[in-house]
Design a protein around this motif. Structure first.
Motif: not given
Length: 282
Positions: A251-266
């Motif tokens: 799992l990639i955890e990114w809970d604060n200052d959440v980026p746009g979907w393409p960044v998280l998906r990458a």
């Protein structure tokens, strides 16, 4: 007891602001993870979105409020709400933290460390037994990011986790970023820690970003902030872990200052590439 059974693929923590982008087309992900406490209401938009995701993806439920390491009893009302959520969505996995967050009737909104002693081992195991019996499924226990050590500890953290698994039958969630954060803060070697970690019991891995600051003496102090990309040293440790374990749900955890979907998906796709290389090398 139903075992944890996430697919050995990369996933991300679901954020409602990403729902439209996710729902437009099938995403190259193995699963989504949610924080249990965000879905303990009866309905509304959160459940409508989660129900739609559940049609197409595996689901991991990650608890942040059970206070597994507390010396007081578990909150039975909270545990019952967790059971209701689990029964409703039948997730492939449920996990919680080796930490405590309650004192009397006060919830501290933090994941606090505990000393590793016979007393705390017995209490943690009692709590995990209660959770697993209530939910009817295996729980995964996550190693913590820590900022201090207790002189009264009589177990190394890895030995403590090994004992918990042996006594309860739970699995482990290995947070590689937590290993790097804690090792840096305590001036120890993360690779030595991972060499002792009982990886045969790992059913899920977490990766996340951390922030870097300094303590009062000017030494580096890392904070498990989940507010930026996974850093290069953590990626390197993760690749080494996967060489030992083979592909494991990540799992990639990114809970604060959440980026746009393409960044998280990458970020998830980068983890998936490491998992695919491991599968091909097997």
């Amino acid at each position: 007891m139903q075992p944890s059974q996430l697919p050995a693929r990369a996933g991300v923590g679901f954020k409602p602001e990403h729902f439209t982008s996710i729902d437009m087309s099938r995403q190259p992900l193995g699963f989504f993870e949610i924080h249990a406490e965000n879905y303990m209401g009866d309905g509304g938009v959160p459940h409508a979105q989660l129900s739609r995701l559940r049609e197409d993806y595996a689901l991991s439920i990650h608890g942040v409020g059970l206070s597994i390491g507390s010396m007081q009893p578990l909150d039975r009302d909270h545990l019952q709400r967790l059971k209701t959520l689990s029964d409703r969505y039948q997730p492939e996995s449920f996990s919680e933290h080796l930490a405590w967050s309650t004192h009397d009737t006060t919830f501290l909104n933090d994941l606090l460390p505990l000393p590793y002693t016979e007393e705390t081992l017995a209490q943690v195991c009692r709590h995990i037994d209660e959770v697993q019996m209530t939910l009817g499924r295996q729980m995964l226990l996550e190693n913590p990011a820590t900022y201090l050590l207790f002189t009264e500890s009589t177990y190394e953290e890895t030995d403590f986790l090994e004992q918990v698994v042996a006594r309860t039958g739970c699995g482990l969630l290995l947070d590689v970023n937590n290993v790097f954060v804690a090792s840096t803060n305590h001036n120890t070697d993360p690779r030595s820690y991972l060499a002792r970690f009982p990886v045969r019991h790992v059913r899920e891995i977490h990766l996340g970003g951390h922030s870097v600051t300094e303590d009062d003496l000017g030494a580096p102090l890392l904070i498990d902030s989940h507010d930026n990309p996974v850093r290069d040293p953590v990626w390197a440790l993760y690749a080494e872990v996967i060489e030992r374990t083979g592909p494991v749900a990540t799992l990639i955890e990114w809970d604060n200052d959440v980026p746009g979907w393409p960044v998280l998906r990458a970020e998830a796709e980068a983890a998936d590439a490491i998992l695919r290389r491991s599968a091909l090398a097997a």
